[in-house]
Design an enzyme around this catalytic site. Sequence first.
Site, PDB file in Angstrom:
ATOM      1  N   ARG A 262      -1.072  51.589  -5.625  1.00 31.69           N
ATOM      2  CA  ARG A 262      -2.185  51.546  -4.677  1.00 31.69           C
ATOM      3  C   ARG A 262      -1.692  51.448  -3.236  1.00 31.69           C
ATOM      4  NH1 ARG A 262      -5.897  47.283  -2.783  1.00 31.69           N
ATOM      5  NH2 ARG A 262      -8.006  48.159  -2.530  1.00 31.69           N
TER       6      ARG A 262
ATOM      7  N   HIS B 133      -2.861  53.958  -0.269  1.00 33.91           N
ATOM      8  CA  HIS B 133      -3.478  53.469   0.958  1.00 33.91           C
ATOM      9  C   HIS B 133      -2.601  53.743   2.184  1.00 33.91           C
ATOM     10  CE1 HIS B 133      -6.836  50.626  -0.580  1.00 33.91           C
ATOM     11  NE2 HIS B 133      -6.701  51.686  -1.366  1.00 33.91           N
TER      12      HIS B 133
ATOM     13  N   ASN C  60      -8.097  46.801   2.466  1.00 33.61           N
ATOM     14  CA  ASN C  60      -6.855  46.120   2.099  1.00 33.61           C
ATOM     15  C   ASN C  60      -6.958  44.602   2.078  1.00 33.61           C
ATOM     16  OD1 ASN C  60      -5.504  48.624   1.996  1.00 33.61           O
ATOM     17  ND2 ASN C  60      -5.082  48.552   4.202  1.00 33.61           N
TER      18      ASN C  60
END
Length: 320
Positions: free
Chosen positions: A62, A66, A94
């Site tokens: 992830r 991101h 986040n």
Amino acid sequence: MASPANILVALFLAFAIVIGSSSAQLSTSFYDSRCPGIFAAVRAQVKGAVAREPRMGASLLRLFFHDCFVNGCDGSILLDDTATFTGEKNAAPNRNSARGFEVIDAIKASVERICPGIVSCADVLAISARDSVVALGGPSWNVKVGRRDARTASQAAANTSIPAPTFDLNRLISSFQAQGLSVKDLVALSGAHTIGQARCTTFRARIYNETNIDGFFARNRQASCPRTSGSGDNNLAPLDLQTPTSFDNGYFKNLISKRGLLHSDQQLFNGGSTDSLVRSYSQSSSTFNADFVAAMIRMGDIKPLTGNNGEIRKNCRRVN
């Protein structure tokens, strides 16, 4: 007729363009002579981290996603806030959810011991994402490397560029297309939700308000995610109920059974244009794996810093 001098200038410019473009290309062999031990070093660290906590594999994957969706795959997500600098770690997508930074620190330290000042944090992220998938039983691929690290970050871009769990299908497609990724890439990369967990706050509205959801599944999730906002917001649930620590095609089978945890998950199988891809991946893990690998490689190509752009950070949390 062009003069000899003009011809020489044209040839020089053409040569410069070729050199400039080739130096800006990522390559699977970039570290072959610069740091031949890089892949083994990263793999050992990731394997250990995932063995200690299987969820970490999803967390590292992830982080790479991101990072790439915010101004390209440049390691910007790893930068800490300072008194004069606002990074991406506290952007809405986040905050209280991006994790694994300590593992990246450990990997970078390991790499610095064998190849000081050579390997970027952006490449550490890219390699770690691949090794995380492999550690949880998923496919492998040759990672293109040669990225350099950003000297800045953008919380504003992180807030607007990373797809939200509330997105409908059209917004998901638009978000991926803005990064140069296709609808097939969208569905294949969403299959990363075969591993990992999500916070109650990201799926509360779906399990209480939506109708395209299996009743038993909704009630099961409600047991640990209260209806009231502010109560149990950070309680976790697996994105794939059946095999949350195995990288497989179970996610797509869940979608067909209306057991997608996030609103954005179930949007991929809700009578729209992506239904056929979901069916295909649910029926063939090899098809999913192949398309996932291709999509990961394409995502890793999003606006890398190369050549003399950016830097090679010594510490992934701050610029040199």
